[in-house]
Design an enzyme around this catalytic site. Structure first.
Site, PDB file in Angstrom:
ATOM      1  CG  PHE A 133      -2.444  -7.677   6.363  1.00 23.31           C
ATOM      2  CD1 PHE A 133      -1.605  -5.789   6.680  1.00 23.31           C
ATOM      3  CD2 PHE A 133      -1.378  -7.496   5.336  1.00 23.31           C
ATOM      4  CE1 PHE A 133      -0.237  -5.179   6.691  1.00 23.31           C
ATOM      5  CE2 PHE A 133      -0.225  -7.969   5.202  1.00 23.31           C
ATOM      6  CZ  PHE A 133       0.648  -6.478   5.776  1.00 23.31           C
ATOM      7  CE  LYS A 134       2.265  -4.510   9.492  1.00 21.75           C
ATOM      8  NZ  LYS A 134       1.395  -4.242   9.334  1.00 21.75           N
ATOM      9  CG  ASP A 135      -4.576 -10.896  13.154  1.00 24.88           C
ATOM     10  OD1 ASP A 135      -3.513 -10.769  14.370  1.00 24.88           O
ATOM     11  OD2 ASP A 135      -5.620 -10.174  13.163  1.00 24.88           O
TER      12      ASP A 135
END
Ligand code: PLP
Length: 494
Positions: A109-111
């Protein structure tokens, strides 16, 4: 909209200044000075694309960016690097929803934040006539580092140094990092755990002598950790997007509350949910789901935050954290933005490794519910959902999903719930396959991902195809004590 430091009420900056700085120089974190009330017309919002909704949300916080500039940042981030044009699909599985935030280039999810942060940072530097080279220092528990490098690789005027705990990340995560391309990317394995690395990175940020030395070389630090509001605010978007999708598909009525269950480490993801609620999103409860490292769960139950405990390595390594850096922001808000009280608690944390919240937690953190899932509960939940629904989830999502089931069984959570799904099962194949009963102790990485494909009915993401052939480009190792020398060496000599 302006931002103020949690450690100094008078340190007030614009969004672009906060983004370039990362951390406030007084050691605090920047938070919004106010919460504008905005009109949420769901009949309109539900028709928006992810990019349109991103502009709607981010323009509230980043109001010193021109419309054209902010839209250019958004379009540069959320494009075909994601493997679905909806960017953040919502899957219905049984009675629950899973918000899949793993369709970006590094399959975590850090993208969602780190694809846009470099664009925001470059633009922010321009807006503030700052021509210094920006040096990004990042400690990673596995996912941030890769996602940050993927965003910053070969961005002119930037260098990025990533520290990860040696032996503390999955083999796929490690491979993703050490094969990172880009002449401005540097990866260092640390002989220590994530907290050691993160604490030292924070210390380097606040090292005034170092800052002066680097300034003389026209270099300035910034942070890609979720301490940077340029990373936090983009995460507010997907809470709105998930809600909009539920309205659009007539799963809920516009205005009715929805719970979000968030697998939590540094408290950035769930804090973005809280910010969404502050803007008026009808959030029921924000469930802060922990793994065996139950610091936050214990805090929500006792009002005592205590990091003096064993650091446990789990199958959800991105949540193996004892000091959640974004929790400082939430504490600050819960204390009514009181700098003195917050500073006292943070001093206690520095000196004693613990602090006690001076008021009623259930009242001041009324939006939150703490829960946790241990290793066996997490594996059992991955297996249960797979057997019942043929839906394969990663261990971080498994912690959240198991926590949700525990709360439902206790009858303390009502209404629809969205599990925030933070990583692809491809990223943690060994743990996932073991959970669903496969004996993969001796399998190679290639065999592992092949088994994930046949079990999960999902095509190989690009991230997996890439590392199967990429060459190893990074092999630095450092002790925690040598991190400063390593940073100086990289920034001034390479
Ligand atoms: C970083 C991460 C988390 C924790 O998110 P925080 O914002 O640090 O709380 C959870 N799951 C995965 C897969 C992550 O990469």
């Amino acid at each position: 909209m302006q931002f103020k430091s949690t450690r100094n009420q008078d340190n007030i900056v614009t969004a672009s200044q906060a983004i370039v700085q990362g951390l406030a120089t007084d050691g605090g974190l920047y938070v919004p000075t106010e919460w504008p009330s905005i009109d949420l017309d769901w009949s309109e919002l539900k028709e928006m694309t992810y990019q349109e909704l991103a502009y709607f949300v981010m323009s509230i916080f980043f109001d010193d960016f021109s419309e054209a500039d902010l839209k250019a940042c958004i379009d540069g981030a959320y494009d075909e690097k994601f493997d679905t044009d909806v960017i953040a699909p919502l899957a219905k599985v049984g009675d629950d929803y899973y918000l899949e935030l793993f369709h970006g280039p590094t399959i975590a999810f850090k993208d969602l934040a780190l694809q846009i942060l470099p664009h925001l940072m470059k633009k922010s530097a321009e807006m503030n006539a700052n021509d210094k080279e920006i040096a990004i220092l990042t400690a990673t528990s596995g996912d941030t580092g890769k996602a940050a490098m993927a965003g910053f690789a070969d961005v002119p005027g930037t260098k990025i140094i990533v520290f990860y705990p040696q032996g503390g990340v999955s083999t796929i995560q490690e491979k993703q990092m050490v094969t990172q391309k880009g002449d401005n990317t540097f990866v260092v394995a640390i002989e220590g755990n994530f907290d050691d690395a993160q604490t030292e990175v924070k210390r380097l940020f606040n090292d005034e002598a170092l800052r002066a030395d680097l300034a003389a070389e026209n270099i300035q630090f910034s942070s890609a950790n979720s301490m940077n509001i340029g990373r936090l605010i983009p995460q507010v978007v997907y809470y709105f997007y998930a809600y909009a999708q539920l309205v659009k598909h007539e799963e809920i009525e516009a205005g009715s509350p929805v719970n979000f269950v968030v697998p939590t480490g540094n408290f950035g993801d769930i804090l973005a949910g809280y910010y969404a609620q502050k803007l008026g999103l009808p959030v029921g409860k924000l469930v802060c789901a922990s793994n065996d490292n139950t610091v936050l769960y214990d805090f929500f139950n006792t009002g005592v935050y205590d990091k003096n405990r064993e650091f446990k390595l789990t199958i959800s390594p991105s949540m193996d954290i004892l000091v959640s850096s974004n929790f400082e922001r939430m504490l600050f808000h819960a204390l009514g933005d009181d700098v003195a009280q917050l500073s006292a608690l943070m001093n206690d944390l520095d000196e004693k490794g613990r602090y006690e919240f001076p008021a009623d937690v259930s009242e001041k953190f009324a939006s939150f519910l703490g829960e946790f899932a241990d290793e066996d509960q997490t594996k059992a939940e991955i297996d249960r959902v797979y057997q019942e629904y043929d839906y394969l989830m990663d261990p971080h999502t498994g912690v959240a999903s198991a926590s949700l089931q525990k709360l439902k069984a206790k009858d303390v959570l009502s209404g629809p719930s969205v599990v925030v799904s933070t990583a692809s099962p491809y990223k943690f194949p060994q743990a996932v396959l073991t959970a669903i009963g496969q004996d993969v102790e001796h399998a190679t990485d290639d065999e592992l991902v092949a088994n994930i494909q046949s079990a999960g009915n999902r095509d190989y993401p690009n991230a997996i195809k890439e590392i199967q052939t990429a060459e190893v480009r990074h092999n630095r190792v450092s002790t925690v004590a040598d991190m400063k020398a390593t940073v100086v060496g990289i920034l001034t000599r390479e």
